[in-house]
Structures are given as structure tokens and as C-alpha cells.
Design a protein around this motif. Sequence first.
Motif, short mmCIF file in Angstrom:
data_model
loop_
_atom_site.label_atom_id
_atom_site.label_comp_id
_atom_site.label_asym_id
_atom_site.label_seq_id
_atom_site.Cartn_x
_atom_site.Cartn_y
_atom_site.Cartn_z
N GLU A 10 0.83 -1.22 0.00
CA GLU A 10 0.00 0.00 0.00
C GLU A 10 0.86 1.26 0.00
OE1 GLU A 10 -2.68 0.29 3.30
OE2 GLU A 10 -4.12 -1.05 2.36
N GLU A 11 1.87 1.27 0.86
CA GLU A 11 2.74 2.44 0.94
C GLU A 11 3.46 2.66 -0.40
OE1 GLU A 11 5.88 2.26 3.86
OE2 GLU A 11 6.53 4.30 3.43
N CYS A 12 3.97 1.58 -0.97
CA CYS A 12 4.69 1.69 -2.23
C CYS A 12 3.77 2.17 -3.35
CB CYS A 12 5.32 0.35 -2.59
SG CYS A 12 6.47 0.46 -3.97
N GLN A 13 2.55 1.66 -3.36
CA GLN A 13 1.59 2.09 -4.39
C GLN A 13 1.27 3.57 -4.25
OE1 GLN A 13 -1.89 -0.44 -4.53
NE2 GLN A 13 -0.63 -2.27 -4.61
N SER A 14 1.13 4.04 -3.02
CA SER A 14 0.76 5.45 -2.83
C SER A 14 1.93 6.38 -3.17
CB SER A 14 0.24 5.71 -1.42
OG SER A 14 1.27 5.53 -0.49
#
Length: 115
Positions: A10-14
Motif C-alpha cells: 500500500e505504501e509503495c503504491q501510494s
Amino acid sequence: MKKIAICTTEECQSLGKKEVTIEGQPILIIYSDGKYYAIDSLCPHAKTRLISGRIEDETLTCANHGICFDLSDGAIRLDKIDEDLLEQLDVDNLPFGSLKIYPLTIENGMIMIEI
Ligand code: FES
């Protein structure tokens, strides 16, 4: 080799790109078109940071001089380099190699890399 947890998917996608330092090695984690990549954060050409490079069609083009690398295997993509730059490079005797790629897996929503 050992596996190290970097961040959640999630962090990487954001963020799209996340730069980390693992055991003194700067590593860039990239999320693009549904895929994750872990690469050396420094360009093999002149060791400048790749975080501001342009990502497109599984390639990364360094913002410094425009050399393009394949994100799947780190190979230099001569076919994607600007013609003016190609004329300046001695492509048969490049003084630098391909981009280092780190094996990456996803485990329980965490991005793990092997170093
Ligand atoms: S430093 Fe990346 S292309 Fe020159």
C-alpha cells in the motif's frame, strides 16, 4: 543472501517510488503499472540518484543524462535512448554496466527484497 522487509505494498503504491538504504546500499523500490521493482538507487553511469527518473513501459530513464534501463533485468535499452545521446556514446565500449536489480517478493502485503 537474506530477505529484508521494506514497506507495505500500500505504501509503495501510494508513493510510486521509495528510496531506502539497506546495509549501506541505496535501493529504489518502484511501483508502476501493477508491478514492483527493486533496483540500485544510483545510476551506473555517473552514480546520481535515480528517484527522479522517468518510468514508462517497464523502463527507467535517468533524469541526469537520459540513459534508459530495462526494469526487468537492468539492461541498457539503446533502442529507447535519444539519438543525440546515442551519437555521443561509444555503445560498443560503454564504461558502465547494467543497472543492478534486486530479487523482490511480496509476503503478507510486505515488499521483501533479497540482498
Ligand atoms: S547519471 Fe544517469 S545517465 Fe548519466
